[in-house]
Enzyme design. Structure first.
Site, mmCIF file in Angstrom:
data_model
loop_
_atom_site.group_PDB
_atom_site.id
_atom_site.type_symbol
_atom_site.label_atom_id
_atom_site.label_comp_id
_atom_site.label_asym_id
_atom_site.label_seq_id
_atom_site.Cartn_x
_atom_site.Cartn_y
_atom_site.Cartn_z
ATOM 1 N N PRO A 97 -8.436 24.217 -12.369
ATOM 2 C CA PRO A 97 -9.796 23.918 -12.838
ATOM 3 C C PRO A 97 -9.920 23.554 -14.321
ATOM 4 O O PRO A 97 -10.961 23.048 -14.719
ATOM 5 C CB PRO A 97 -10.545 25.228 -12.556
ATOM 6 C CG PRO A 97 -9.488 26.290 -12.609
ATOM 7 C CD PRO A 97 -8.221 25.657 -12.127
ATOM 8 N N HIS A 120 -9.873 26.277 -19.607
ATOM 9 C CA HIS A 120 -10.881 26.563 -18.583
ATOM 10 C C HIS A 120 -11.843 27.612 -19.106
ATOM 11 O O HIS A 120 -12.945 27.299 -19.547
ATOM 12 C CB HIS A 120 -10.188 27.005 -17.279
ATOM 13 C CG HIS A 120 -11.137 27.319 -16.159
ATOM 14 N ND1 HIS A 120 -10.943 28.367 -15.306
ATOM 15 C CD2 HIS A 120 -12.277 26.722 -15.778
ATOM 16 C CE1 HIS A 120 -11.935 28.411 -14.431
ATOM 17 N NE2 HIS A 120 -12.763 27.411 -14.706
ATOM 18 N N CYS A 125 -5.507 33.460 -14.409
ATOM 19 C CA CYS A 125 -6.912 33.722 -14.069
ATOM 20 C C CYS A 125 -7.389 32.848 -12.915
ATOM 21 O O CYS A 125 -7.879 33.343 -11.915
ATOM 22 C CB CYS A 125 -7.810 33.509 -15.275
ATOM 23 S SG CYS A 125 -7.586 34.783 -16.527
ATOM 24 N N HIS A 126 -7.247 31.502 -13.067
ATOM 25 C CA HIS A 126 -7.783 30.626 -12.041
ATOM 26 C C HIS A 126 -6.794 29.559 -11.609
ATOM 27 O O HIS A 126 -7.169 28.537 -11.044
ATOM 28 C CB HIS A 126 -9.095 29.996 -12.519
ATOM 29 C CG HIS A 126 -10.097 31.006 -12.968
ATOM 30 N ND1 HIS A 126 -10.259 31.345 -14.285
ATOM 31 C CD2 HIS A 126 -10.926 31.811 -12.267
ATOM 32 C CE1 HIS A 126 -11.174 32.284 -14.393
ATOM 33 N NE2 HIS A 126 -11.590 32.602 -13.183
ATOM 34 N N GLY A 127 -5.528 29.785 -11.964
ATOM 35 C CA GLY A 127 -4.485 28.939 -11.415
ATOM 36 C C GLY A 127 -4.302 27.571 -12.044
ATOM 37 O O GLY A 127 -3.806 26.654 -11.397
#
Lengths: 184, 439, 281
Positions: free
Chosen positions: A163, A129, A148-150
């Site tokens: 993501p 990502h 960070c963003h799963g």
């Protein structure tokens, strides 16, 4: 010829006169442009990796000390490199999902390790990502979880949710012996 | 002289921009239509060469700063790494190191040109003063830059120069400690010198902008030293001087390239390839060639403080020159006697350079046992540099004011556009004007 | 010095620093016909290979070359460059040369200091762990690092060659201290050690390095006769390369750049003449 002769009291706009833009001026301007371009390249290329950086681009790693189920992180080209010794259950879980249809970036587990070396998974340890370092064992698939963003990765390092667009990258590497790999 | 702007916006966008930010007009008036005397010779091309050199030094310097490590343990090795491992590092480092020498070579020619043609005289005093400021900044920048490779000559040269400041009574030692950031030249010094070496070129660029501004108010001088009288005397800067300057720049680059590619170390000192060692001083401490004349003046004076004063005085003198010169004739073309003194002065500067490179006690004429005079042998570089230093100051403080009052200049041509026939040697008596009339 | 003279002649400013032949100097170094001098000069690969062997088998016992990596040996212009392996790190011969040498490392498991075979990315190892150890093993003298020695001495490879072959018989009347050797090309002032005619103090100086080379000391792989002269010449050439490994690249790039600039100047000249045509000035 009169049209190439410049008077003693030239008009400043004469420089725009197309008659004077003859071959010699065009050639000169072209040569000047070439010189500037030629000099620009060294000034840009100096930012590319230098000789000492390139020399460190490949590393060797001894696998014998990595226990089953364990992951060792080594630094390679300034980034983390995951060396994971998978257990038979983890391998089975990865193969089971090969054709599950839920893969964002479809790839078989077979394609992500060296033939006959299914227990060794070598991955570049940065989330596809935005480059964070995923934590091992996290997430519902038992692979990796990026804080960070799963993004969640399975035990083959394939992206399963979140993501991130792609699976964790498998670097170029080779087995020098049964217990030794060369990365890069 | 610059006159009203002749810029005419061609497109709608140019008109729109011109009423809001007339930057195109500014550029056009400055480097395209600017009326320039048509009789400028090649000595006038060094302004353009200097602008290019400043650009080259800034660009290569920024690139080098991407790889250089300003730390005493790493500086020397990081420069070796630039030359060995960084792509084209050898070229960029070579351009920068040799570029400093080329920059000074060009600035010296530029300054001697100004001296010869009286470019510092009214109404161009501020132009000259700004030039002197640029020169001082160049010396400072070059000094800081020479410390960065952290070789033996870098280190001990910097020790010598920073100790000079210590000769100032009372506050000197405190200033030295402040400069060093310690009790000796060390890592803090290297770090701040790097910072200043990065900063000063941009200050120079700023002063250069003022220098060009100050040039464009009265306009260029010219070899005849007379004012431009009509449009017939000038040509637009572009293409006439852009092409002439470009040709000169190209020839200059050929010489620059010869050094960079075939003799990259010729202008440097072998001792600077030895990593700095505070415990051992090199046999012969010498600055880079462009500072040798001032180094000679420094060593010519037996007293430490007086030597420092003489050295800085030599540069300081340049600042007052416009008010020392009493002659109303600008160009030395028409001042035959002064021209002779000037040529001796150029020679004197070269001799001073020689003196700065040699050990003070060395014999000037090898094998000749000269008589002892006061504290040293007459046949030694000490005495040669004393005589040469004396002439340096006498030239500015005595010869320049006195000659202006006593000499009889040659007849001066009426205008720039006169045919070649009117060269001073063959100028008919009726075609001249007296210097007084010209003002 | 010759290079310097030419350089300054070109500058037109004769501000050249030519140190006088003062008593602190040795004899002027001997001049050798090198393959690598001049604008078209190139290093002789076979000579560099022999020179590396001399360094490795003799000099490296005391002298470090801290700026050099093993990969440098296989880079373009280097002694063991092989066009088949553009990346010197893949060059098997260079790998083998590196693997012959042990370099210090830290065991990643135990943290112990260990020795392992070198790789191409490793620097040449130092013979002594630190300066104090180097001095202690050499009678107080520090063997200088040789990475840029050919640039750090006036005369460069000529000087190194002269020094290596300059162990002349000690002049009678010269008192040589223990651990010292007379060398005619070494810088120094022998006045204090001289008991002969005070007006004829011998030139040269004392050097702590014992004569390092002798006939037959190194067996060259290309069967070149292993004379002292040959060894000195080859190792000097190797050190000249090591100090300036990009010299050949620089000269070749320079040739192109100079020709380009020359033609560009001619074009500009005609352009200039064309623009100024008809302007009386």
């Amino acid at each position: 010829m009169a049209n190439t002769v410049v008077g003693a009291n030239p008009d400043p706009h004469a420089s725009g006169d197309p008659n004077r833009r003859d071959f010699i001026h065009i050639a000169t301007l072209a040569a000047a442009a070439g010189a500037v371009g030629g000099l620009a390249w060294p000034l840009i290329d100096q930012m590319n990796p230098a000789g000492d950086t390139l020399a460190l681009a490949s590393i060797e790693f001894d696998l014998s000390k990595v226990e089953p189920g364990q992951q060792v992180v080594v630094k390679w080209r300034g980034k983390p490199l995951f060396v994971r010794h998978r257990t038979p259950e983890q391998i089975a879980a990865a193969i089971k999902d090969d054709n599950s249809g839920g893969l964002k970036d479809p790839q078989t587990d077979e394609a992500r390790h060296k033939p006959g070396k299914a227990e060794w998974l070598i991955l570049v340890g940065t989330c596809t990502h935005l480059g964070c370092v995923p934590t091992v064992g996290g997430g519902e698939y038992g692979g990796w979880f990026c804080p960070c963003h799963g993004s969640t990765y399975d035990t083959s390092g394939r992206i399963r949710s979140g993501p991130a667009p792609k699976n964790l990258e498998v670097p170029t590497y080779a087995f020098l012996s049964d217990t030794k790999i060369k990365v890069g | 002289m610059a006159g009203p702007s002749t810029y005419e916006p061609k497109s709608g966008f140019e008109r729109w921009l011109d009423t809001r930010l007339p930057i195109v007009r500014f550029g056009y008036d400055t480097i395209v239509s600017f009326p320039t005397p048509k009789n400028l010779n090649y000595w006038w091309t060094f302004g353009g060469i200097l602008a290019l050199m400043l650009g080259i030094q800034i660009v290569t310097g920024i690139v080098l700063a991407m790889h250089y490590a300003p730390h005493v343990d790493l500086a020397f090795d990081s420069i070796q790494r630039i030359k060995r491992d960084v792509n084209y590092g050898w070229l960029i480092q070579g351009l920068h190191a040799t570029g400093a020498s080329m920059f000074f070579l060009a600035v010296y020619i530029h300054m001697f040109r100004g001296l010869y043609y009286g470019s510092y005289k009214a109404p161009r005093e501020v132009l000259w003063l700004l030039g002197c400021v640029i020169y001082l900044l160049m010396i400072a920048t070059a000094f800081f830059g020479y410390v960065l490779p952290w070789g033996q000559m870098s280190f001990h040269g910097a020790v010598v120069i920073t100790n000079l400041i210590g000769s100032i009574p009372v506050i000197g030692p405190h200033i030295t400690t402040l400069l060093w950031g310690g009790f000796a030249l060390d890592n803090p010094t290297l770090n701040r010198f790097f910072s200043l070496h990065y900063l000063l070129p941009f200050v120079i660029a700023g002063v250069v902008a003022l220098h060009i501004w100050a040039l464009h108010v009265p306009g260029n001088g010219n070899p005849k030293g007379i004012e431009v009288k009509s449009k017939d005397d000038t040509v637009p800067f572009h293409p006439y001087y852009t092409v002439k300057d470009s040709f000169a720049i190209s020839v200059f680059l050929l010489m620059y390239g010869a050094f960079v590619f075939y003799a990259p170390d010729a202008l440097g000192d072998a001792a600077n390839y030895i990593k700095a060692n505070p415990l051992v001083t090199p046999q012969h401490i010498v600055p880079e060639w462009y500072l040798l004349p001032f180094y000679a003046i420094l060593r010519a004076v037996p007293d430490k403080l007086m030597g420092v004063i003489a050295m800085f005085g030599a540069i300081g003198t340049l600042f007052v020159l416009p008010w020392l010169d009493t002659s109303k004739v600008r160009s030395m073309r028409y001042r035959p006697a002064m021209r002779l003194w000037f040529l001796i002065f150029v020679l004197d500067c070269i001799i001073l350079g020689f003196c700065g490179a040699r050990a003070p006690d060395d014999a000037v004429i090898a094998g000749l046992a000269g008589p002892q005079f006061l504290d040293a042998n007459l046949n030694s570089f000490v005495w040669l540099s004393r005589i040469a230093s004396l002439y340096y100051f006498v030239y500015f403080w005595v010869i320049t004011p006195v000659m202006g009052l006593t000499e009889t200049p040659l007849p001066i041509p009426e205008g720039i556009s006169e045919p070649v026939l009117s060269h001073p040697a063959v100028t008919p008596a009726g075609a001249v004007s007296s210097p007084e009339k010209r003002g | 010095m010759l290079r310097k003279a030419i350089a300054f002649a070109a500058l037109g400013l004769a501000l050249v620093a030519v140190p006088a032949a003062a008593s602190t100097e040795g004899y002027k170094h001997r001049e050798v016909e090198w393959s690598f001098t001049g604008p078209f000069g190139k290093f002789d690969t076979a000579q560099l290979q022999r020179g590396y062997k001399v360094y490795r088998e003799v000099c490296s016992a005391c002298h470090s070359m801290s700026q050099l990596y093993f990969r440098n040996l296989g880079q373009k212009g280097g002694p063991f460059y092989d066009p088949e392996y553009k990346n010197p790190n893949d060059n098997p011969y260079v790998k083998a040369l590196a693997a012959d040498i042990q370099v210090p490392d830290i065991d990643g498991e135990t943290g112990d200091a260990i020795q392992r075979a070198a790789g191409t990315a490793d620097k040449f190892p130092r013979p002594f762990p630190n300066e104090a150890a180097a001095r202690a093993s050499n009678g107080g003298a520090l063997p200088p690092d040789l990475s840029v020695i050919a640039k750090a001495r006036e005369g460069g490879p000529d000087y190194i060659y002269s020094l290596l072959t300059g162990y002349a018989p000690t002049p009678a009347g010269l008192k040589v201290g223990t651990g010292q050797h007379y060398n005619a090309y070494m810088a120094g002032d022998l006045t204090a050690a001289w008991s002969g005619d005070p007006h004829h103090v011998p030139k040269g100086g004392f050097i702590a390095m014992a004569p390092p080379l002798k006939n037959g000391l190194v067996t060259f792989d290309d069967k070149s006769p292993s004379t002292l002269e040959q060894q000195a010449k080859d190792v000097s050439a190797f050190l000249a390369w090591a100090a300036d490994p990009k010299a050949t690249e620089r000269k070749q790039f320079g040739l192109g750049a100079m020709i380009y600039l020359f033609l560009f100047s001619i074009l500009l000249w005609f352009s200039y003449k064309r623009v100024w045509k008809g302007v009386a000035h």
